[in-house]
Design a protein around this motif. Structure first.
Motif, mmCIF file in Angstrom:
data_model
loop_
_atom_site.group_PDB
_atom_site.id
_atom_site.type_symbol
_atom_site.label_atom_id
_atom_site.label_comp_id
_atom_site.label_asym_id
_atom_site.label_seq_id
_atom_site.Cartn_x
_atom_site.Cartn_y
_atom_site.Cartn_z
ATOM 1 N N GLN A 30 0.821 -1.203 0.000
ATOM 2 C CA GLN A 30 0.000 0.000 0.000
ATOM 3 C C GLN A 30 0.862 1.264 0.000
ATOM 4 O O GLN A 30 1.649 1.486 0.887
ATOM 5 C CB GLN A 30 -0.811 -0.092 1.284
ATOM 6 N N SER A 31 0.746 2.111 -0.992
ATOM 7 C CA SER A 31 1.429 3.390 -0.941
ATOM 8 C C SER A 31 0.588 4.435 -1.647
ATOM 9 O O SER A 31 -0.157 4.133 -2.564
ATOM 10 C CB SER A 31 2.813 3.283 -1.566
ATOM 11 N N THR A 32 0.733 5.676 -1.190
ATOM 12 C CA THR A 32 -0.095 6.750 -1.720
ATOM 13 C C THR A 32 0.252 7.070 -3.157
ATOM 14 O O THR A 32 -0.631 7.348 -3.969
ATOM 15 C CB THR A 32 0.087 7.998 -0.846
ATOM 16 N N CYS A 33 1.552 7.021 -3.505
ATOM 17 C CA CYS A 33 1.962 7.479 -4.834
ATOM 18 C C CYS A 33 1.295 6.670 -5.944
ATOM 19 O O CYS A 33 1.098 7.178 -7.042
ATOM 20 C CB CYS A 33 3.481 7.429 -4.962
ATOM 21 N N ALA A 34 0.923 5.417 -5.647
ATOM 22 C CA ALA A 34 0.319 4.565 -6.677
ATOM 23 C C ALA A 34 -0.992 5.144 -7.214
ATOM 24 O O ALA A 34 -1.427 4.785 -8.307
ATOM 25 C CB ALA A 34 0.097 3.164 -6.124
ATOM 26 N N THR A 35 -1.624 6.046 -6.467
ATOM 27 C CA THR A 35 -2.902 6.601 -6.920
ATOM 28 C C THR A 35 -2.729 7.913 -7.678
ATOM 29 O O THR A 35 -3.695 8.445 -8.204
ATOM 30 C CB THR A 35 -3.825 6.873 -5.719
ATOM 31 N N GLY A 273 -1.810 10.540 16.265
ATOM 32 C CA GLY A 273 -2.353 11.890 16.402
ATOM 33 C C GLY A 273 -1.390 12.789 17.154
ATOM 34 O O GLY A 273 -1.179 13.945 16.773
ATOM 35 N N SER A 274 -0.759 12.236 18.220
ATOM 36 C CA SER A 274 0.140 13.080 19.002
ATOM 37 C C SER A 274 1.426 13.353 18.236
ATOM 38 O O SER A 274 2.123 14.314 18.497
ATOM 39 C CB SER A 274 0.451 12.408 20.350
ATOM 40 N N GLU A 275 1.750 12.485 17.268
ATOM 41 C CA GLU A 275 3.002 12.673 16.514
ATOM 42 C C GLU A 275 2.862 13.640 15.346
ATOM 43 O O GLU A 275 3.830 14.268 14.948
ATOM 44 C CB GLU A 275 3.499 11.323 15.971
ATOM 45 N N SER A 276 1.645 13.723 14.751
ATOM 46 C CA SER A 276 1.525 14.591 13.576
ATOM 47 C C SER A 276 1.029 15.954 14.011
ATOM 48 O O SER A 276 -0.156 16.186 14.182
ATOM 49 C CB SER A 276 0.593 13.971 12.537
ATOM 50 N N LYS A 277 1.988 16.841 14.228
ATOM 51 C CA LYS A 277 1.649 18.194 14.664
ATOM 52 C C LYS A 277 1.041 18.961 13.500
ATOM 53 O O LYS A 277 1.425 18.771 12.363
ATOM 54 C CB LYS A 277 2.900 18.914 15.148
ATOM 55 N N GLY A 278 0.100 19.836 13.839
ATOM 56 C CA GLY A 278 -0.457 20.694 12.792
ATOM 57 C C GLY A 278 -1.613 20.052 12.060
ATOM 58 O O GLY A 278 -2.606 20.695 11.801
ATOM 59 N N VAL A 279 -1.508 18.743 11.750
ATOM 60 C CA VAL A 279 -2.589 18.099 11.000
ATOM 61 C C VAL A 279 -3.596 17.534 11.985
ATOM 62 O O VAL A 279 -3.240 16.762 12.874
ATOM 63 C CB VAL A 279 -2.047 16.954 10.127
ATOM 64 N N LYS A 280 -4.858 17.922 11.857
ATOM 65 C CA LYS A 280 -5.888 17.406 12.770
ATOM 66 C C LYS A 280 -7.055 16.854 11.958
ATOM 67 O O LYS A 280 -7.580 17.531 11.087
ATOM 68 C CB LYS A 280 -6.393 18.528 13.684
ATOM 69 N N PHE A 336 -14.341 4.290 6.857
ATOM 70 C CA PHE A 336 -14.330 5.039 5.599
ATOM 71 C C PHE A 336 -13.620 6.383 5.766
ATOM 72 O O PHE A 336 -12.867 6.802 4.887
ATOM 73 C CB PHE A 336 -15.752 5.232 5.059
ATOM 74 N N LYS A 337 -13.818 7.042 6.897
ATOM 75 C CA LYS A 337 -13.119 8.308 7.148
ATOM 76 C C LYS A 337 -11.607 8.071 7.179
ATOM 77 O O LYS A 337 -10.830 8.840 6.618
ATOM 78 C CB LYS A 337 -13.576 8.935 8.464
ATOM 79 N N GLY A 338 -11.212 6.977 7.841
ATOM 80 C CA GLY A 338 -9.794 6.645 7.929
ATOM 81 C C GLY A 338 -9.207 6.318 6.566
ATOM 82 O O GLY A 338 -8.114 6.764 6.224
ATOM 83 N N LEU A 339 -9.961 5.571 5.761
ATOM 84 C CA LEU A 339 -9.495 5.213 4.415
ATOM 85 C C LEU A 339 -9.290 6.482 3.590
ATOM 86 O O LEU A 339 -8.369 6.567 2.789
ATOM 87 C CB LEU A 339 -10.513 4.311 3.716
ATOM 88 N N HIS A 340 -10.164 7.472 3.814
ATOM 89 C CA HIS A 340 -10.045 8.731 3.081
ATOM 90 C C HIS A 340 -8.757 9.454 3.471
ATOM 91 O O HIS A 340 -8.046 9.984 2.614
ATOM 92 C CB HIS A 340 -11.267 9.599 3.377
ATOM 93 N N ILE A 341 -8.432 9.459 4.777
ATOM 94 C CA ILE A 341 -7.229 10.150 5.249
ATOM 95 C C ILE A 341 -5.971 9.429 4.763
ATOM 96 O O ILE A 341 -5.033 10.036 4.275
ATOM 97 C CB ILE A 341 -7.224 10.213 6.795
ATOM 98 N N LEU A 342 -5.984 8.106 4.903
ATOM 99 C CA LEU A 342 -4.825 7.299 4.516
ATOM 100 C C LEU A 342 -4.657 7.322 2.999
ATOM 101 O O LEU A 342 -3.569 7.105 2.490
ATOM 102 C CB LEU A 342 -5.047 5.868 5.015
ATOM 103 N N SER A 343 -5.731 7.629 2.281
ATOM 104 C CA SER A 343 -5.808 7.571 0.816
ATOM 105 C C SER A 343 -4.928 6.468 0.239
ATOM 106 O O SER A 343 -3.979 6.730 -0.477
ATOM 107 C CB SER A 343 -5.496 8.919 0.181
ATOM 108 N N PRO A 344 -5.251 5.213 0.573
ATOM 109 C CA PRO A 344 -4.475 4.096 0.040
ATOM 110 C C PRO A 344 -4.864 3.840 -1.417
ATOM 111 O O PRO A 344 -5.775 4.495 -1.933
ATOM 112 C CB PRO A 344 -4.909 2.932 0.909
#
Ligand code: HEM
Ligand code: NAG
Ligand code: NAG
Length: 395
Positions: A30-35, A273-280, A336-344
């Protein structure tokens, strides 16, 4: 009829678990660039989610011409900033990099130029130690892209040292101003194997991608699949006399293991969540917290269950069923919300969609079958109607 329906649903569950285990073994693909798609019709047969600065590299190695065609994609630090990708033929950091830098000119078009970075203090626009052709830049949706075809610094070379960077501004004279010196800006370098696609170095960005995937798999399996399966078992299996009290243990086993996996997934989510600063992602996060609370209540309630004859049992049942359905609905929504964020890659979203539709169809069929059984029983023994909502064979 009952036994054939029971064996059909057993077969369906078996199918589901096969799909789940297949998903788990293939998850590393699974990687984002493939899409990502491009407007030019060039072929890039490999891509990699680079471990820092939210950037991606697509490439095509032409071994006969000894060239590599690339697309480098990154979000500039500000809309008026720059992005850069470089090969360092002599070292592994910024100093010595032969770099391509893109930024938006004052007339709005994206310029791409080459810069010889011989040291941290000398960034000179001009020729590189190798040829670069077909340079072009694009900027849309917050992402800037550099297209280019680069001659390999050495003949027959398949591993290069790459360096990449993003900056926030460009001087009026058209030279990029210095970038930030955060950990991500200092870690954006490493080797790239053009044949295998393997990247080394670049700090811990890859472990973050792995953590996100683990988080996604744990939660999809738990909230998105096991909880609904457990509810289906509880709602339908007990109608079949041949199931005896087995449904109760199956249901309990399903929900308790779903809860255990779900809590593990929830923990990885809090950590991410605690590791990704700025993105909520507040919606995803809040539903996740609500799910954890509801499911914890649900598991506690198992141990505070009044006896079947007790007059409070009716209220306990209403509460238990209500919370159960809420967990199922919120769980599927949050997957589904998670799949959208992960955009696999699109196949993961389709895989989950197929699983959940199969479960939906099974539930629909069982709903009809159990209603038929219940109505038949009622017409045979009118004096002792079967109460569909009651847990008759429950210990
Ligand atoms: C535009 C003017 C630039 C200036 C003044 C500048 C300055 C610097 C300095 C002083 C450092 C060392 C920081 C430290 O060790 O604490 C550094 C590191 C770095 N720079 Fe730049 N930089 C510039 C452009 C670029 C470009 C275009 C790239 C992309 C190819 C880049 C990539 C890097 C990377 C990856 C590092 C960390 C690795 C290393 O230390 O070599 N820089 N930069
Ligand atoms: C924008 O300006 C650059 C030089 O700064 C020039 O090369 C380019 O052709 C211009 N583009 C348009 C669309 O005018
Ligand atoms: C890049 O700059 C260094 C230092 O000025 C110089 O020695 C080298 O020849 C330059 N490379 C090219 C390809 O011009």
């Amino acid at each position: 009829m009952a036994s054939s329906a029971a064996s059909a649903s057993a077969a369906a569950f078996l199918f589901l678990f096969t799909v789940i285990s297949l998903l788990m073994t293939q998850s590393h693909a699974q990687s984002t660039c493939a899409t990502q798609k491009f407007t030019n019709n060039k072929r890039y047969d490999r891509c990699s989610d680079l471990p820092q600065l939210g950037s991606y590299l697509h490439w095509f190695l032409d071994t006969t011409k000894e060239t590599v065609s690339i697309v480098f994609i990154a979000p500039p630090a500000t809309p008026d900033g720059w992005i850069s990708w470089a090969i360092n033929p002599t070292g592994d950091g910024m100093a010595g990099s032969q770099s391509l830098i893109a930024y938006k000119a004052s007339n709005g078009s994206v310029l791409v130029n080459t810069y010889n970075i011989s040291s941290y203090g000398s960034i000179v626009q001009g020729k590189l130690s190798f040829d670069v052709t077909d340079m072009r830049g694009e900027y849309s949706d917050g992402l800037m892209r550099i297209f280019a075809t680069v001659e390999l610094p050495e003949k027959g070379q398949t591993t290069i040292n790459q360096v990449w960077q993003v900056g926030s501004s460009v001087t009026s004279g058209g030279s990029p101003a210095r970038h930030a010196f955060e950990a991500a800006n200092l870690g954006s370098k490493g080797s790239l194997n053009l044949l295998s696609g393997e990247i080394a170095g670049g700090g811990n960005g890859n472990s973050k991608i792995n953590k996100r995937n683990i988080h996604g798999i744990l939660n999809a399996v738990s909230w998105g699949i096991l909880f609904p399966v457990g509810v289906i078992i509880a709602r339908y299996l007990r109608t079949f006399p041949s199931a005896g009290s087995a449904w109760f243990y199956l249901h309990g086993f399903c929900q308790v293991s779903a809860y255990a996996i779900g809590v593990a997934g929830w923990g990885t989510g809090l950590k991410l969540g605690s590791e990704s600063k700025g993105v909520k992602y507040s919606g995803h996060r809040n539903i996740g917290i609500a799910l954890f609370c509801l499911a914890t209540l649900q598991v506690c309630a198992l141990f505070l269950r009044p006896k079947v004859e007790h007059k409070l049992r009716l209220y306990w049942n209403i509460y238990h069923h209500g919370t159960g359905y809420a967990v199922v609905v919120l769980g599927i929504l949050n997957v589904f919300k998670g799949l959208h964020i992960l955009s696999p890659a699109i196949k993961w979203r389709s895989a989950y969609l197929i699983i959940i539709s199969v479960l939906g169809v099974i539930a629909l069929i069982l709903e009809v079958v159990t209603w038929i059984i219940v109505l038949r029983r009622k017409s045979v023994k009118t004096t002792k109607p079967y109460d569909k909502g009651d847990a008759k064979q429950q210990p």
